[in-house]
Motif scaffolding. Sequence first.
Motif, PDB file in Angstrom:
ATOM      1  N   LEU A   1      -7.552   1.742  -3.149  1.00 32.01           N
ATOM      2  CA  LEU A   1      -8.010   2.531  -2.196  1.00 32.01           C
ATOM      3  C   LEU A   1      -6.609   2.904  -1.216  1.00 32.01           C
ATOM      4  O   LEU A   1      -6.446   4.094  -0.955  1.00 32.01           O
ATOM      5  N   GLY A   2      -5.676   1.724  -1.192  1.00 31.03           N
ATOM      6  CA  GLY A   2      -4.526   2.053  -0.498  1.00 31.03           C
ATOM      7  C   GLY A   2      -3.622   2.983  -1.219  1.00 31.03           C
ATOM      8  O   GLY A   2      -3.211   3.933  -0.634  1.00 31.03           O
ATOM      9  N   PHE A   3      -3.627   2.784  -2.672  1.00 32.63           N
ATOM     10  CA  PHE A   3      -2.664   3.860  -3.508  1.00 32.63           C
ATOM     11  C   PHE A   3      -3.177   5.211  -3.267  1.00 32.63           C
ATOM     12  O   PHE A   3      -2.594   6.116  -3.098  1.00 32.63           O
ATOM     13  N   LEU A   4      -4.543   5.359  -3.537  1.00 26.94           N
ATOM     14  CA  LEU A   4      -5.468   6.639  -3.330  1.00 26.94           C
ATOM     15  C   LEU A   4      -5.051   7.531  -1.953  1.00 26.94           C
ATOM     16  O   LEU A   4      -4.367   8.790  -1.878  1.00 26.94           O
ATOM     17  N   ALA A   5      -4.986   6.737  -1.033  1.00 23.58           N
ATOM     18  CA  ALA A   5      -4.894   7.204   0.345  1.00 23.58           C
ATOM     19  C   ALA A   5      -3.368   7.789   0.434  1.00 23.58           C
ATOM     20  O   ALA A   5      -3.217   8.834   0.884  1.00 23.58           O
ATOM     21  N   LYS A   6      -2.265   7.012  -0.158  1.00 20.38           N
ATOM     22  CA  LYS A   6      -1.132   7.097   0.186  1.00 20.38           C
ATOM     23  C   LYS A   6      -0.570   8.586  -1.104  1.00 20.38           C
ATOM     24  O   LYS A   6       0.106   9.304  -0.615  1.00 20.38           O
ATOM     25  N   ALA A   7      -1.335   8.705  -2.012  1.00 24.50           N
ATOM     26  CA  ALA A   7      -1.250   9.598  -2.943  1.00 24.50           C
ATOM     27  C   ALA A   7      -1.900  10.960  -2.442  1.00 24.50           C
ATOM     28  O   ALA A   7      -1.977  11.913  -2.822  1.00 24.50           O
ATOM     29  N   GLY A   8      -2.669  10.989  -1.262  1.00 19.57           N
ATOM     30  CA  GLY A   8      -3.550  12.199  -0.599  1.00 19.57           C
ATOM     31  C   GLY A   8      -4.675  12.326  -1.042  1.00 19.57           C
ATOM     32  O   GLY A   8      -5.406  13.377  -0.751  1.00 19.57           O
ATOM     33  N   VAL A   9      -5.517  11.395  -1.936  1.00 15.13           N
ATOM     34  CA  VAL A   9      -6.681  11.601  -2.348  1.00 15.13           C
ATOM     35  C   VAL A   9      -7.621  11.011  -1.348  1.00 15.13           C
ATOM     36  O   VAL A   9      -7.312   9.881  -0.609  1.00 15.13           O
ATOM     37  N   ASP A  10      -8.852  11.623  -0.832  1.00 18.00           N
ATOM     38  CA  ASP A  10      -9.428  11.552   0.123  1.00 18.00           C
ATOM     39  C   ASP A  10     -10.158  10.000  -0.456  1.00 18.00           C
ATOM     40  O   ASP A  10     -11.154  10.167  -1.364  1.00 18.00           O
ATOM     41  N   PRO A  11      -9.950   8.850   0.288  1.00 19.49           N
ATOM     42  CA  PRO A  11     -10.680   7.610  -0.178  1.00 19.49           C
ATOM     43  C   PRO A  11     -12.173   7.654  -0.236  1.00 19.49           C
ATOM     44  O   PRO A  11     -12.842   7.295  -0.972  1.00 19.49           O
ATOM     45  N   ASP A  12     -12.910   8.384   0.489  1.00 20.67           N
ATOM     46  CA  ASP A  12     -14.307   8.550   0.825  1.00 20.67           C
ATOM     47  C   ASP A  12     -14.852   9.149  -0.289  1.00 20.67           C
ATOM     48  O   ASP A  12     -15.660   8.707  -1.082  1.00 20.67           O
ATOM     49  N   ARG A  13     -14.004  10.228  -0.771  1.00 21.69           N
ATOM     50  CA  ARG A  13     -14.300  11.109  -1.943  1.00 21.69           C
ATOM     51  C   ARG A  13     -14.245  10.366  -2.998  1.00 21.69           C
ATOM     52  O   ARG A  13     -15.171  10.235  -4.112  1.00 21.69           O
TER      53      ARG A  13
ATOM     54  N   ARG B   1     -16.943   0.213   0.835  1.00 21.22           N
ATOM     55  CA  ARG B   1     -17.673   0.824   1.991  1.00 21.22           C
ATOM     56  C   ARG B   1     -17.021   0.280   3.311  1.00 21.22           C
ATOM     57  O   ARG B   1     -16.679   0.893   4.275  1.00 21.22           O
ATOM     58  N   LEU B   2     -17.463  -1.156   3.598  1.00 26.35           N
ATOM     59  CA  LEU B   2     -16.956  -1.818   4.616  1.00 26.35           C
ATOM     60  C   LEU B   2     -15.289  -1.782   4.683  1.00 26.35           C
ATOM     61  O   LEU B   2     -14.879  -1.464   5.874  1.00 26.35           O
ATOM     62  N   MET B   3     -14.541  -1.717   3.960  1.00 29.23           N
ATOM     63  CA  MET B   3     -13.283  -1.270   3.890  1.00 29.23           C
ATOM     64  C   MET B   3     -12.952   0.022   4.560  1.00 29.23           C
ATOM     65  O   MET B   3     -12.043  -0.028   5.573  1.00 29.23           O
ATOM     66  N   LEU B   4     -13.574   1.029   4.071  1.00 26.94           N
ATOM     67  CA  LEU B   4     -13.507   2.306   4.629  1.00 26.94           C
ATOM     68  C   LEU B   4     -13.871   2.630   6.116  1.00 26.94           C
ATOM     69  O   LEU B   4     -13.319   3.293   6.820  1.00 26.94           O
ATOM     70  N   ALA B   5     -14.653   1.621   6.544  1.00 29.02           N
ATOM     71  CA  ALA B   5     -15.267   1.702   7.733  1.00 29.02           C
ATOM     72  C   ALA B   5     -14.585   0.871   8.720  1.00 29.02           C
ATOM     73  O   ALA B   5     -14.941   0.964   9.887  1.00 29.02           O
TER      74      ALA B   5
ATOM     75  N   SER C   1     -13.500  -7.660   3.077  1.00 29.51           N
ATOM     76  CA  SER C   1     -12.995  -6.270   3.095  1.00 29.51           C
ATOM     77  C   SER C   1     -11.758  -6.158   3.783  1.00 29.51           C
ATOM     78  O   SER C   1     -11.224  -5.027   3.781  1.00 29.51           O
ATOM     79  N   ALA C   2     -11.166  -6.993   4.808  1.00 27.33           N
ATOM     80  CA  ALA C   2      -9.959  -6.873   5.608  1.00 27.33           C
ATOM     81  C   ALA C   2      -8.634  -7.022   4.523  1.00 27.33           C
ATOM     82  O   ALA C   2      -7.494  -6.788   4.762  1.00 27.33           O
ATOM     83  N   LEU C   3      -9.155  -7.286   3.250  1.00 25.83           N
ATOM     84  CA  LEU C   3      -7.955  -7.109   2.169  1.00 25.83           C
ATOM     85  C   LEU C   3      -7.324  -5.621   2.124  1.00 25.83           C
ATOM     86  O   LEU C   3      -6.192  -5.406   1.990  1.00 25.83           O
ATOM     87  N   VAL C   4      -8.022  -4.644   2.534  1.00 29.01           N
ATOM     88  CA  VAL C   4      -7.695  -3.459   2.467  1.00 29.01           C
ATOM     89  C   VAL C   4      -6.462  -3.445   3.450  1.00 29.01           C
ATOM     90  O   VAL C   4      -5.567  -2.381   3.453  1.00 29.01           O
ATOM     91  N   ARG C   5      -6.319  -4.126   4.449  1.00 28.20           N
ATOM     92  CA  ARG C   5      -5.338  -3.949   5.716  1.00 28.20           C
ATOM     93  C   ARG C   5      -3.888  -4.385   4.823  1.00 28.20           C
ATOM     94  O   ARG C   5      -2.694  -3.756   5.458  1.00 28.20           O
ATOM     95  N   LEU C   6      -3.942  -5.014   3.887  1.00 32.02           N
ATOM     96  CA  LEU C   6      -2.695  -5.459   3.419  1.00 32.02           C
ATOM     97  C   LEU C   6      -1.907  -4.063   2.544  1.00 32.02           C
ATOM     98  O   LEU C   6      -0.744  -4.051   2.428  1.00 32.02           O
ATOM     99  N   PHE C   7      -2.843  -3.221   2.187  1.00 28.75           N
ATOM    100  CA  PHE C   7      -2.498  -2.087   1.497  1.00 28.75           C
ATOM    101  C   PHE C   7      -2.414  -0.798   2.279  1.00 28.75           C
ATOM    102  O   PHE C   7      -1.892   0.107   1.539  1.00 28.75           O
ATOM    103  N   ASP C   8      -2.967  -0.747   3.361  1.00 25.17           N
ATOM    104  CA  ASP C   8      -2.522   0.710   4.141  1.00 25.17           C
ATOM    105  C   ASP C   8      -2.151   0.249   5.525  1.00 25.17           C
ATOM    106  O   ASP C   8      -2.116   1.350   6.479  1.00 25.17           O
ATOM    107  N   TRP C   9      -1.325  -0.882   5.796  1.00 22.46           N
ATOM    108  CA  TRP C   9      -0.510  -1.008   7.058  1.00 22.46           C
ATOM    109  C   TRP C   9       0.731  -0.272   6.644  1.00 22.46           C
ATOM    110  O   TRP C   9       1.120  -0.179   5.413  1.00 22.46           O
ATOM    111  N   PRO C  10       1.219   0.461   7.877  1.00 25.50           N
ATOM    112  CA  PRO C  10       2.462   0.967   7.470  1.00 25.50           C
ATOM    113  C   PRO C  10       3.250  -0.066   6.818  1.00 25.50           C
ATOM    114  O   PRO C  10       4.544   0.374   6.389  1.00 25.50           O
ATOM    115  N   GLN C  11       3.545  -1.288   7.312  1.00 25.40           N
ATOM    116  CA  GLN C  11       4.564  -2.193   6.698  1.00 25.40           C
ATOM    117  C   GLN C  11       4.013  -2.736   5.417  1.00 25.40           C
ATOM    118  O   GLN C  11       4.996  -3.503   4.891  1.00 25.40           O
TER     119      GLN C  11
END
Length: 299
Positions: A188-200, A220-224, A278-288
Amino acid sequence: MSRIAFLGLGGMGSRMAGRLAMAGYPLTVWDRSDEQRRLLAHHGAHMAETPRAAVKDADVVMTMLSDDTASRAVWLDAQTGALAALGDDVLAIESGTLSSAWIHELSQALGSSNFLDAPVSGSRSQAETGQLVYLVGGQESAFRRARPILKTMGSVVHHVGGNGQGAQLKLALNALLGTQMTAMAEILGFLAKAGVDPDRALDIISSTPIASPAVCASARLMLARNFAPQLSLDLLEKDFRYLLEAAGALEAELPTSQAVHQVLAIAQARGFGRDNISALVRLFDWPQANSSLNPSGTA
């Protein structure tokens, strides 16, 4: 009906004990929290001040504890431990997700003919509605004795094999879950950075046979951005640690599980340990965030 003592009233245990009380079992409960004990008292359960006091007149003792340390204290503490007060032929059922080494030690202490390791697969909502899946290790005679009680809390009760095998399977299931969750978070982090809408993207992923319903629900919890604890990262890291310890003793190779365990350790280092998995997603969508995933967040 069997007199049951239930020890450990956390998020899962309180709901499981509630099912037993509503089914009419004579129930005595213990937890370190006075509030949790009083809550079960409203359902007709008796409150005990110590594990030893709780099991004094029990036919069946059930525990739902977070880790080996908590389980060891409840069973073996010199002043308050339950083991010293068990009567003859009392059936002991340990439902926490614990290490196979401790389960083996506990079965020796309690007597393998009267002990079951019976961890569960399921969430708090499934515990509340009696829809847990039980993974039971122990002798057939003990399993037959326990099955009607376990069916009060679970929709499916599996007899996996001998003592310790229920615990081993539960650790394996949690490793599968953690591996899938980590993969979903990074994708999900990769797709967001690639410009793909994660929800879609998740809608499409969910429509394929590739992703399991449990992982898609967590995604779903990650995206929410919903990180309210159900299964915390701290607990999942503990499960991977127990699995890897067991693998080391068996000389079994688990390189994927080792890699996921490293990711979980990084999540803990960044302060996410008490959050839901679900907080694992924070490792991949943080600016850092970066591909090296080192604890400092720098390349």
